[in-house]
Design an enzyme around this catalytic site. Structure first.
Site, PDB file in Angstrom:
ATOM      1  N   SER A  14      30.989  27.520  28.553  1.00 15.18           N
ATOM      2  CA  SER A  14      29.705  28.080  28.106  1.00 15.18           C
ATOM      3  C   SER A  14      28.974  27.161  27.127  1.00 15.18           C
ATOM      4  O   SER A  14      29.540  26.685  26.146  1.00 15.18           O
ATOM      5  CB  SER A  14      29.922  29.432  27.435  1.00 15.18           C
ATOM      6  OG  SER A  14      28.678  29.882  26.925  1.00 15.18           O
ATOM      7  N   LEU A  15      27.699  26.951  27.414  1.00 18.98           N
ATOM      8  CA  LEU A  15      26.877  26.132  26.514  1.00 18.98           C
ATOM      9  C   LEU A  15      25.996  27.019  25.631  1.00 18.98           C
ATOM     10  O   LEU A  15      25.158  26.516  24.878  1.00 18.98           O
ATOM     11  CB  LEU A  15      26.016  25.162  27.332  1.00 18.98           C
ATOM     12  CG  LEU A  15      26.796  24.122  28.129  1.00 18.98           C
ATOM     13  CD1 LEU A  15      25.857  23.217  28.900  1.00 18.98           C
ATOM     14  CD2 LEU A  15      27.688  23.269  27.222  1.00 18.98           C
ATOM     15  N   LYS A  66      29.838  41.595  33.197  1.00 22.91           N
ATOM     16  CA  LYS A  66      28.448  42.064  33.124  1.00 22.91           C
ATOM     17  C   LYS A  66      28.291  43.515  33.588  1.00 22.91           C
ATOM     18  O   LYS A  66      27.384  44.214  33.155  1.00 22.91           O
ATOM     19  CB  LYS A  66      27.531  41.149  33.939  1.00 22.91           C
ATOM     20  CG  LYS A  66      27.365  39.793  33.281  1.00 22.91           C
ATOM     21  CD  LYS A  66      26.380  38.908  33.998  1.00 22.91           C
ATOM     22  CE  LYS A  66      26.271  37.575  33.264  1.00 22.91           C
ATOM     23  NZ  LYS A  66      25.131  36.794  33.657  1.00 22.91           N
ATOM     24  N   ASN A  87      23.783  41.489  30.067  1.00 21.57           N
ATOM     25  CA  ASN A  87      24.219  40.206  29.490  1.00 21.57           C
ATOM     26  C   ASN A  87      23.936  40.082  27.993  1.00 21.57           C
ATOM     27  O   ASN A  87      24.301  39.075  27.393  1.00 21.57           O
ATOM     28  CB  ASN A  87      23.611  39.018  30.245  1.00 21.57           C
ATOM     29  CG  ASN A  87      22.159  38.809  29.925  1.00 21.57           C
ATOM     30  OD1 ASN A  87      21.442  39.760  29.613  1.00 21.57           O
ATOM     31  ND2 ASN A  87      21.717  37.573  29.967  1.00 21.57           N
ATOM     32  N   ALA A 128      27.013  37.527  46.293  1.00 20.77           N
ATOM     33  CA  ALA A 128      26.762  38.898  45.835  1.00 20.77           C
ATOM     34  C   ALA A 128      27.626  39.158  44.598  1.00 20.77           C
ATOM     35  O   ALA A 128      28.268  40.190  44.481  1.00 20.77           O
ATOM     36  CB  ALA A 128      27.063  39.899  46.941  1.00 20.77           C
ATOM     37  N   VAL A 131      25.582  38.155  39.080  1.00 18.05           N
ATOM     38  CA  VAL A 131      24.204  37.858  38.688  1.00 18.05           C
ATOM     39  C   VAL A 131      23.207  38.093  39.844  1.00 18.05           C
ATOM     40  O   VAL A 131      21.994  38.095  39.645  1.00 18.05           O
ATOM     41  CB  VAL A 131      24.124  36.409  38.127  1.00 18.05           C
ATOM     42  CG1 VAL A 131      24.038  35.387  39.229  1.00 18.05           C
ATOM     43  CG2 VAL A 131      22.968  36.256  37.153  1.00 18.05           C
ATOM     44  N   THR A 152      32.513  38.279  51.033  1.00 19.55           N
ATOM     45  CA  THR A 152      32.954  39.671  51.125  1.00 19.55           C
ATOM     46  C   THR A 152      31.709  40.508  51.426  1.00 19.55           C
ATOM     47  O   THR A 152      30.929  40.814  50.525  1.00 19.55           O
ATOM     48  CB  THR A 152      33.611  40.123  49.799  1.00 19.55           C
ATOM     49  OG1 THR A 152      34.545  39.124  49.403  1.00 19.55           O
ATOM     50  CG2 THR A 152      34.288  41.460  49.924  1.00 19.55           C
ATOM     51  N   TYR A 219      24.259  25.013  36.825  1.00 20.77           N
ATOM     52  CA  TYR A 219      23.571  23.870  36.201  1.00 20.77           C
ATOM     53  C   TYR A 219      24.548  22.777  35.783  1.00 20.77           C
ATOM     54  O   TYR A 219      24.134  21.695  35.363  1.00 20.77           O
ATOM     55  CB  TYR A 219      22.702  24.316  35.008  1.00 20.77           C
ATOM     56  CG  TYR A 219      23.453  25.008  33.911  1.00 20.77           C
ATOM     57  CD1 TYR A 219      23.551  26.384  33.891  1.00 20.77           C
ATOM     58  CD2 TYR A 219      24.074  24.293  32.897  1.00 20.77           C
ATOM     59  CE1 TYR A 219      24.250  27.036  32.895  1.00 20.77           C
ATOM     60  CE2 TYR A 219      24.769  24.928  31.897  1.00 20.77           C
ATOM     61  CZ  TYR A 219      24.857  26.309  31.904  1.00 20.77           C
ATOM     62  OH  TYR A 219      25.562  26.947  30.915  1.00 20.77           O
TER      63      TYR A 219
HETATM   64  P1  ATR Z   1      32.265  38.428  40.667  1.00 20.97           P
HETATM   65  O1  ATR Z   1      32.396  38.408  42.167  1.00 20.97           O
HETATM   66  O2  ATR Z   1      33.518  38.850  39.961  1.00 20.97           O
HETATM   67  O3  ATR Z   1      31.046  39.110  40.172  1.00 20.97           O
HETATM   68  P2  ATR Z   1      30.949  35.997  40.224  1.00 20.97           P
HETATM   69  O4  ATR Z   1      31.420  34.685  39.676  1.00 20.97           O
HETATM   70  O5  ATR Z   1      29.801  36.648  39.575  1.00 20.97           O
HETATM   71  O6  ATR Z   1      32.187  36.928  40.242  1.00 20.97           O
HETATM   72  O7  ATR Z   1      30.598  35.831  41.767  1.00 20.97           O
HETATM   73  C1  ATR Z   1      31.233  34.941  42.534  1.00 20.97           C
HETATM   74  C2  ATR Z   1      30.444  34.808  43.832  1.00 20.97           C
HETATM   75  O8  ATR Z   1      30.827  33.604  44.454  1.00 20.97           O
HETATM   76  C3  ATR Z   1      30.738  35.909  44.823  1.00 20.97           C
HETATM   77  O9  ATR Z   1      29.614  36.098  45.657  1.00 20.97           O
HETATM   78  C4  ATR Z   1      31.909  35.302  45.591  1.00 20.97           C
HETATM   79  O10 ATR Z   1      32.127  35.823  46.871  1.00 20.97           O
HETATM   80  P3  ATR Z   1      33.140  37.078  47.074  1.00 20.97           P
HETATM   81  O11 ATR Z   1      32.363  38.279  46.667  1.00 20.97           O
HETATM   82  O12 ATR Z   1      33.497  37.051  48.509  1.00 20.97           O
HETATM   83  O13 ATR Z   1      34.323  36.807  46.169  1.00 20.97           O
HETATM   84  C5  ATR Z   1      31.435  33.888  45.707  1.00 20.97           C
HETATM   85  N1  ATR Z   1      32.505  32.945  45.962  1.00 20.97           N
HETATM   86  C6  ATR Z   1      33.411  32.482  45.078  1.00 20.97           C
HETATM   87  N2  ATR Z   1      34.239  31.584  45.677  1.00 20.97           N
HETATM   88  C7  ATR Z   1      33.828  31.482  46.971  1.00 20.97           C
HETATM   89  C8  ATR Z   1      34.260  30.718  48.098  1.00 20.97           C
HETATM   90  N3  ATR Z   1      35.288  29.851  48.012  1.00 20.97           N
HETATM   91  N4  ATR Z   1      33.599  30.862  49.254  1.00 20.97           N
HETATM   92  C9  ATR Z   1      32.559  31.704  49.351  1.00 20.97           C
HETATM   93  N5  ATR Z   1      32.085  32.461  48.330  1.00 20.97           N
HETATM   94  C10 ATR Z   1      32.719  32.353  47.154  1.00 20.97           C
END
Ligand code: ATR
Length: 272
Positions: A14-15, A66, A87, A128, A131, A152, A219
Site C-alpha cells: 500500500s502506498l 471492503k 473504503n 468481479a 472494487v 467465478t 498501478y
Molecule cells: P475478492 O475476490 O476477495 O474481492 P479482489 O482482489 O477484490 O478479491 O478480486 C480479485 C479479482 O481478480 C476477482 O475478480 C478474481 O476472480 P475470482 O472471483 O474468480 O476469484 C480475479 N482473479 C484473481 N486471480 C485470477 C486469475 N488467476 N485468473 C482470473 N481472475 C483472477
C-alpha cells in the site's frame, strides 16, 4: 496524536501512507500520522472500537475487507448502499460511518483532462472483486451497455443482481469469451500484479482501434501485460494511478475538511 490507518491483507504494497503523510505534512496538520496495518477478519470489530474511542481518527479499508466491514458500521453513505463496498471510515457524533470514495475516485480519473466520456458507450468489465461494484456504479445511468466477465461467474451474476434496480443493461459473459467491440475495457482483476501474469483474452478485433480505452485499475506495475498489449495494438491505455490518487483525495477531505491538489509531486510519490 491523531492516527489514521489503512487496513488490509496483504498490506505491504500500500502506498496510502506515503500519500496521506505527504498531505498531512504539506497542510501542516500537527500531531497526525498515517500508517498501514495488516489485519485479520477477527480484528475488524477492534478497529471500530478504536475509532469510537478516538484511538483512531480515520481508517481506509482495502482488499479483502471492503464488504466484510459492513456489519460493524453504524451508518453508511448512499454509494455504499449501492455498491456494498466501503473504503473509508470516520466517527461523526459518536457513530462510525462507512464511505465509498472508490466510485467517485474512478469517475474523477476519467474526467481528469477529459480522458473519457462514457455517456452512451459500451463498457466491458473484467473481474468481479471488491472494487468492481464501485466502478460499475458510475455507469448505471448513462452508458449504453455493460458487459461483465469473471473467472467465478457467480460473482459477476451477483454484481448484475446488485444493480437490478437500475435501468442499466448488464450482460454476464462467460470467462474467456469477449463481447462486441466496446469503447472502454476495464481490468478489475488482480491478474497483472505479478509481472508475468496475463489475462487469457486476445482482443483481436481491437487492432488499430485508436478510440478504445483499456483501463487497468492496477498501478504497480505501471504497465501490466493487459495495458502493454493494448498499447501495441494501437489502443489508448490508462493505469490505476489516477483512481488511487482521487479516492485518497476524497478520503482526506472527509477526515480533515481539506481539499488537496493532485499535482505532479503527488503523482511522483507513487513512482517507487
Ligand atoms: P475478492 O475476490 O476477495 O474481492 P479482489 O482482489 O477484490 O478479491 O478480486 C480479485 C479479482 O481478480 C476477482 O475478480 C478474481 O476472480 P475470482 O472471483 O474468480 O476469484 C480475479 N482473479 C484473481 N486471480 C485470477 C486469475 N488467476 N485468473 C482470473 N481472475 C483472477
Amino acid at each position: 496524536m491523531k492516527k489514521y490507518i489503512v487496513i488490509g491483507n496483504p498490506i505491504e504494497h500500500s502506498l496510502s501512507p506515503s500519500l496521506h503523510n505527504y498531505w498531512i505534512k504539506k497542510n501542516k496538520i500537527i500531531d497526525s500520522i498515517y500508517e498501514k496495518k495488516k489485519v485479520e477478519k477477527k480484528d475488524l470489530e477492534k478497529i471500530i472500537y478504536q475509532l469510537k474511542n478516538d484511538k483512531l481518527k480515520g481508517v481506509n479499508i482495502t482488499v479483502p475487507f471492503k464488504k466484510e466491514i459492513l456489519p460493524f458500521l453504524d451508518e453508511i453513505d448512499e454509494v455504499v448502499k449501492s455498491t456494498l463496498s466501503v473504503n473509508t471510515l470516520v466517527k461523526i457524533d459518536n457513530k462510525v460511518w462507512g464511505y465509498n470514495t472508490d466510485a467517485e475516485g474512478f469517475n474523477n480519473s476519467l474526467k481528469w483532462n477529459n480522458v473519457f466520456d462514457y455517456k452512451g458507450k459500451n463498457i466491458f468489465i473484467i473481474g468481479a472483486g471488491g472494487v468492481t461494484s464501485s466502478i460499475i456504479y458510475n455507469f448505471i445511468n448513462s452508458v449504453n451497455k455493460i458487459y461483465i466477465t469473471n473467472r467465478t461467474k457467480k460473482k459477476a451474476e451477483e454484481i448484475k443482481e446488485l444493480y437490478s434496480y437500475s435501468k442499466a443493461e448488464i450482460e454476464v459473459i462467460d470467462w474467456g469469451d469477449e463481447p462486441e467491440v466496446c469503447d472502454l475495457i476495464v481490468n478489475t482483476t488482480s491478474v497483472g500484479l505479478a509481472k508475468n501474469e496475463n489475462l487469457d483474452l486476445k482482443f483481436k478485433n481491437y487492432k488499430n482501434n485508436h478510440d478504445a480505452l483499456f483501463y487497468d485499475i492496477i498501478y504497480n506495475p505501471e504497465e501490466t501485460n493487459f495495458l502493454k498489449n493494448a498499447r501495441i495494438r494501437g489502443n489508448k491505455t490508462m493505469n490505476g494511478k489516477m483512481m488511487f490518487l482521487h479516492q485518497a483525495r476524497i478520503a482526506f477531505k472527509i477526515w480533515t475538511g481539506i481539499e488537496v491538489d493532485i499535482c505532479n509531486e503527488t503523482i511522483k510519490l507513487l513512482d517507487q
